[in-house]
Design an enzyme around this catalytic site. Sequence first.
Site, short mmCIF file in Angstrom:
data_model
loop_
_atom_site.label_atom_id
_atom_site.label_comp_id
_atom_site.label_asym_id
_atom_site.label_seq_id
_atom_site.Cartn_x
_atom_site.Cartn_y
_atom_site.Cartn_z
N GLU A 70 -9.29 -1.92 5.36
CA GLU A 70 -8.07 -2.14 6.12
C GLU A 70 -8.36 -2.21 7.61
O GLU A 70 -7.86 -3.09 8.32
CB GLU A 70 -7.07 -1.01 5.85
N GLU B 192 -5.87 8.38 17.21
CA GLU B 192 -6.46 9.72 17.31
C GLU B 192 -7.39 9.99 16.13
O GLU B 192 -8.50 10.51 16.31
CB GLU B 192 -5.35 10.78 17.36
N SER C 70 0.67 6.56 2.76
CA SER C 70 1.27 7.54 3.68
C SER C 70 2.54 8.14 3.10
O SER C 70 3.30 7.49 2.37
CB SER C 70 1.58 6.89 5.02
N GLN D 278 0.84 -1.20 0.00
CA GLN D 278 0.00 0.00 0.00
C GLN D 278 0.88 1.25 0.00
O GLN D 278 1.61 1.50 0.97
CB GLN D 278 -0.91 -0.01 1.23
N SER E 88 4.35 -1.47 4.46
CA SER E 88 4.57 -2.85 4.87
C SER E 88 4.75 -3.74 3.64
O SER E 88 3.97 -3.67 2.69
CB SER E 88 3.37 -3.37 5.68
#
Length: 398
Positions: free
Chosen positions: A235, A368, A120, A117, A152
């Site tokens: 996910e 968060e 980010s 993936q 990952s």
Amino acid sequence: MGTDTAAGPQEVTRRVRALLDTHDPATTDRLDFLRARFDAGLAWVHFPVGLGGLGVPRGLQAVADRELAAAGAPDNDPRRIGIGLGMAAPTILRYGTDEQKKRFLRPLWTGEEVWCQLFSEPGAGSDLASLATRAVRDGDHWVVDGQKVWTSGAHHARWAILIARTDPGVPKHRGITYFACDMTDPGIEVRPLRQITGEAEFNEVFLTGVRIPDADRIGAVGEGWEVARTTLNNERVAIGSGRRELEDGMIGKVARTWRDRPELRTHDLHQRLLAGWVSSEVTRLTGERLAQQLAAGQPGPEGAGMKLAFARLAQELSGLELELLADDGLTYEDWTMVRPEAVNFTGRDAGYRYLRAKGNSIEGGTSEILRSVIAERVLGLPREPSNDKDLPWKELPR
């Protein structure tokens, strides 16, 4: 393609036995068996006919899995290909073209092609929509430049799900497009990120002049954020849910230590163990409920709650396990630099579990951010104020 409306538990069982009659697990090559299982519609039974499924309720998957496991059939090593199974596949099924579904789903499920993936970025973690990786149209291709992080399995992936900015002149959520990216492109460089465990299951990925055919674009140009939300919802469900037996996972490890080592027990640790056991059981039963909801449609924000609970429990219970083991809990079997293909969380020692659990509150969306998702989409609370929602991305301060 479509639905086999006649298929129920008995029909699924019949199909499993027909597969076993023609492909004996004891004598059939593992990959040949997995391909045959996919073609028989027993990979994802809720997927359409012709795409690894029968178009029947998701709950019937347990019927197929149980029969095949009893016969000694090989699995597809789901830990190794979890990103493909839990994130890429449902996204491709919902937004991919017919050609993309035929091309990607079978080798994805059999494990012939591992996926990672590319979401980010160093400057776009929790605020993923502010990503800066650019994709510029060049005829029938897109040229991609940028950097991704916390990826990952990129070191053994053949394909990646990638989001990149294709229009910097519109607000950040609207100028993003979603692609399948060939990880063998010469413009891709994968570098390991060593973790507190000593291993490097994560990576940073640099993309320089990477060329992606427009045929590998998933969804419409500029609508990548909506496609990505489907991926993220799946996910969180994949990380936080799943059918579990009583005392599966971390709580099973801690409870077993408690029973086997009576000399380690104290009243305080007993109270904490009881609280953890109850929380784990509530979470397990909630996962069963979520699985039933999934059988009726696409995953929603409920997956955020499951993932949040999973991360909290993993950290609390791994800490409790270390305290319970006292001096024995300080050992860590092997702090060496390795590049694992999959995370074996419960199959390692207590020291590894304690260290690795620290990442659970970050991966799959930080705790968060997930609290904000739950507040807005489950509880109906107002969104936090935002002063950049309508600004073009190129005008945002960075």
